[in-house]
Design a protein around this motif. Sequence first.
Motif: not given
Lengths: 187, 476, 226
Positions: A33-46
Motif C-alpha cells: 500500500a505504501r509503495l503504490l500510494s503515489a501511483a495514478s493507477r495500479v495494473v493488476i495481472p490475472p
Amino acid sequence: MSPDLPLLFAERAGDYRAGIHHCTAAELREVLARLLSAASRVVIPPGLPQEWIDGLTVPLLLDGASPAGPAGSGAAAPITGLTAADLDAPGVSVLTGCAVAIAETGTIVLDAGAGQGRRLLTLVPDHHVCVVRDAQVVADVPDMITALPDPTRPLTMISGPSATSDIELNRVEGVHGPRRLDIVCVH
Amino acid sequence: MSRELPIVAGEAFAEAARRELGDAQLRANLGRATRTIRDKRARVVAEVPDWEALRDRAAAVKDDVIARLPKLLTQFEQAVTAAGATVHHARDAAQANAIVTELVRAEQADQVVKIKSMATQEIGLNEALEAAGITPIETDLAELIVQLADDTPSHILVPAIHYNRSQIRELFARRMPGFTAASDEPAVLAGAAREYLRRTFLAAKVAVCGANFAVAETGSLVIVESEGNGRMCLTLPETLIAVVGVEKLLPRFADLGDFLRLLPRSSTGERMNPYTSIFTGVTPGDGPRRLHVVLLDNGRTTVAQDPVGRAALRCIRCSACLNVCPVYERAGGHAYGSVYPGPIGAILSPQLTGQDAGFNRTLPYASTLCGACYDVCPVKINIPEILIHLRQTGPKPAAERAAMASLSWVMRDRRRWRLALRAARTGSAPLRALTRRRGGTLHRAPWPLSAWTRHRDAPLPAAETFRDWWRRTHES
Amino acid sequence: MRIALFVTCLNDALFPRAGIATVTVLERLGHTVSFPQAQSCCGQMHANTGYAAPARTLERLTEQAFAGHDVIVSPSGSCVAHLRAHTSLPVYELSELLIDVLGVTDVGATFPHRVTYHPTCHGLRVLRLADRPETLLRAVRGLELIDLPEADQCCGFGGTFALKNSDVSAAMVTDKCRNATATGADYLAAADNSCLSHIGGALARHPAAPTPIHYAEILASTGPAS
C-alpha cells in the motif's frame, strides 16, 4: 535451499539499484500500500493473490482473464486486454509476483504465469513492484533453468531497472523499461 | 568507397589504423571506455570460482553445435514451427535481405523497429530495406547514436564507443527532434532517447531482431539486452522477424544456464544484464501474432569445414576480446572495415567472406599475438592460433615470400648460418663504430627496415656472436 | 645437471650477452652447459608471419639438434612457447629451469640498481611464468624491484607486426616507454630480447629512460653494472 540465498538475492538486486523492501507475510499488505500510494493507477495481472490487492487505495486496472481462474476482485471491473496506451499513461505502476528469483545475480524471472501476466504489463509502466517469497529464490542461473515449470512460456529475466552502458561504458539506469523497480522480499 | 558487404575490409588495416590513430579524441574516448569495461569484467569474473570450468563447458557445447549443425537446425526448425513460427533459410546476405524485405512488404509496413543485431548488420539489412522504401529504426541507444550521426558502428557491444558524452549531447541537439537538454549526463541523454522512441514503439507494426541464442530442443530464441528497447520490439508489434545466424544454436534449453552466466559478465561486466527475454514461437494474447525466423548461413557452413578456423563460430559476440586488445584500443573499430572489429573480427571477417575479398588479407596481421583476447574469451576461442592459421593459408606479398624462403634456406644449414652471422657481423662493423657513442643502435635505415627505424632504433649485429664466444671460451 | 642451451637466432646474432649470462648463471650454480652447434631458429618467426612449411623444417631441425638432451634451457619466452607447442623437446625458460627444476631462487647475483620488470606476453599468457622472474630478481643483492604500471599490456612488438603495422606498434610502445620511465628505474628487464629490442629501440629516443636489459644478465651480475 540455503537460508542465505534470499539475503544474497536482496543484496545483489540492490546492487543494481532495485529498491529492496523486507517484510513478513503479515506486513506485506501495508508495504505494498505504501509503495503504490503515489501511483495514478495500479495494473493488476490475472491471478494475483487477493490479499496483495486488498490494502491498495489507488484505482486498479485489471488485465484480461486469469489463466488460473478469474481475478476475483470487487475493487474494479476487469478490462480485457489493456492497451499499450493504457499502460503508458502517467503515474501507472504495475504489481506482480514472479516465477523464480536468482540469488547470485539478483534477478527476478517472470514466466507469464498467475500473478505475472503478459510481458507488456511489466514493460510499459514506469514503475514495477514485484513480490518475491523466500521459497522462490534459487542459487544461480542453472538452478533457475531447472526450477522453471515450463521453459516454453514467454520468459523475462529482470535484473534491476532498465539501464544502458552505451555512453562511455558506464551503467546508468532508466531507458525504455520501468525506470523504478521495487522488490518486496517476503520472509 | 563501395563494398561488397559490411564485413569486407575496404582498405588495408595499417592504412586505416594510421588515419584513426591521428584522432586524439577518439583515442582518449576508446582508452577510457575500454579501461572501464576491462576493470568491471575482471571484478565480476573473479567472483565466479568455477569460471574456467564454465569456459570449458561452453566451448565444448559450441563445438558440438558446429559438428552437428544440420541435425540441430532441423530439430530447431521443427520445434519452433510447432510453436507457431515460420522458418526461412537464407544461404547468403542477398537472400536474407530479400526474405525480410518481402515479409515487411506483406505487412504493408513502411518502417520497422530494430533490436541491435550483428547478423542484420553483417548482411547490410538496413541499406537493403531503405532501398526498398522501408525505414529501419535502430532502437538501441548506441545504434541510434550511430544512425543519427550517419556513422558506422565501431564496437560489437557498444557501437558508439568512439563518442563521449559531450559529443553525444551535441549530436542529439542537432539531430533529435525536441531535444533541448543542456546537460551531457548519461542519464539525461538516455532519458531523451526514451522520449524520442516511445511513440515509435507504440505505433510499430513490424520489428526485426537477431538472437543471442536459439535452442534446438525447444525452439526458443533468447534476446539479451539492457535498455528495454528489445522487450518493446518483442512484445508490441504484431509481426516479429528474427534473423539468426545458424551458429547461434544451443542443443538443450539447460545449456542456457552456463551461457547466461558467461555472456553478461564478459560483455558489459555485469553479473546479469537488466533484461533477458526467452520466447518460444507465438503465445496467444502475449506478444506478436506472427513470428518469422530467418536462419542465416552467409559463409558459416564453409567456415565450419576448416578444422582450425571453425572455432571462431563459437563466438557469442560478447566483445570482451575488443576491450582487452591493445591494437583495438588504439586503432578503434573502424580500422577493421567490418561490423566485426577487433580480434574476433580479424578472424571472422576474412573467414566469412574470404581472404581475397577487399583487404581482408590484412586483418590477420592486425595483432601482436599477445594473447589477451584468448584469455578473456568466454568460449575459449584461441584467436592467436586462428590468426596464425589464416596468415599461413592466406595470400602473401612476393617479396616477403622470397625473403622468408632465403632466410630459412640459410637457417636450416649450420654452415650457412654461421657464415651468414659472420657476414652480418663484418658488414655492420663500420656502423657499430659509428654508433658506438649512442649505445650501438641504428637511428635510421633504408626500406624495408625504415618501417622499424621510423619509430625506434634498430639493434646491430654484435661484435662477437654467441657461437663465436662459445667456441672461444668453451672449445679451445 | 647437464643442460643444453638453445640460445635462439636473435640472441646468437644480435644479443649474445643473454646467452653468455645464461651460461654464466648455470655454471656458477655448478651445472654443465652444452651448446649443440646445429641449432639456428625454432621456426617461430616463419610460423607467425604465415610460412608454415619453412617453420616446420626449422622445428624439425631444432628437434634433431637437441635429440637426446633431457633438459634444454632458453633465455627467450616466445621461442620456448613455440618449441613447446610444435616439438616434443623438454625445453624450459630460464626462470622455469631455475625455480621448478633446480629449486633455486637465489642465484648468488649482485646488482645494486633500481629495476622494473616487463612480463612479456608469451611469458605471461602462454608460458604462465607468473612471478618466477620477479622472484629471482628479488633475491638479487642490492636490487630494488619497482612495479611497472600496466605491466600486462603488450609492448607492440609482435614480430613482423612492428613492421606491417608500424604506427599502431609505435603507439603501443610509446605507452610502454611512458610507464617504464615513470618508474624512475635504472633498468627495464624482460625475459625476451625480441620485445626488448623493440622497447629498447624506442627507449633510446626517450631522455632519462631506463636501460633495457635481459634479466639473465642481471642474474649473472656480481657487482655494479659497468
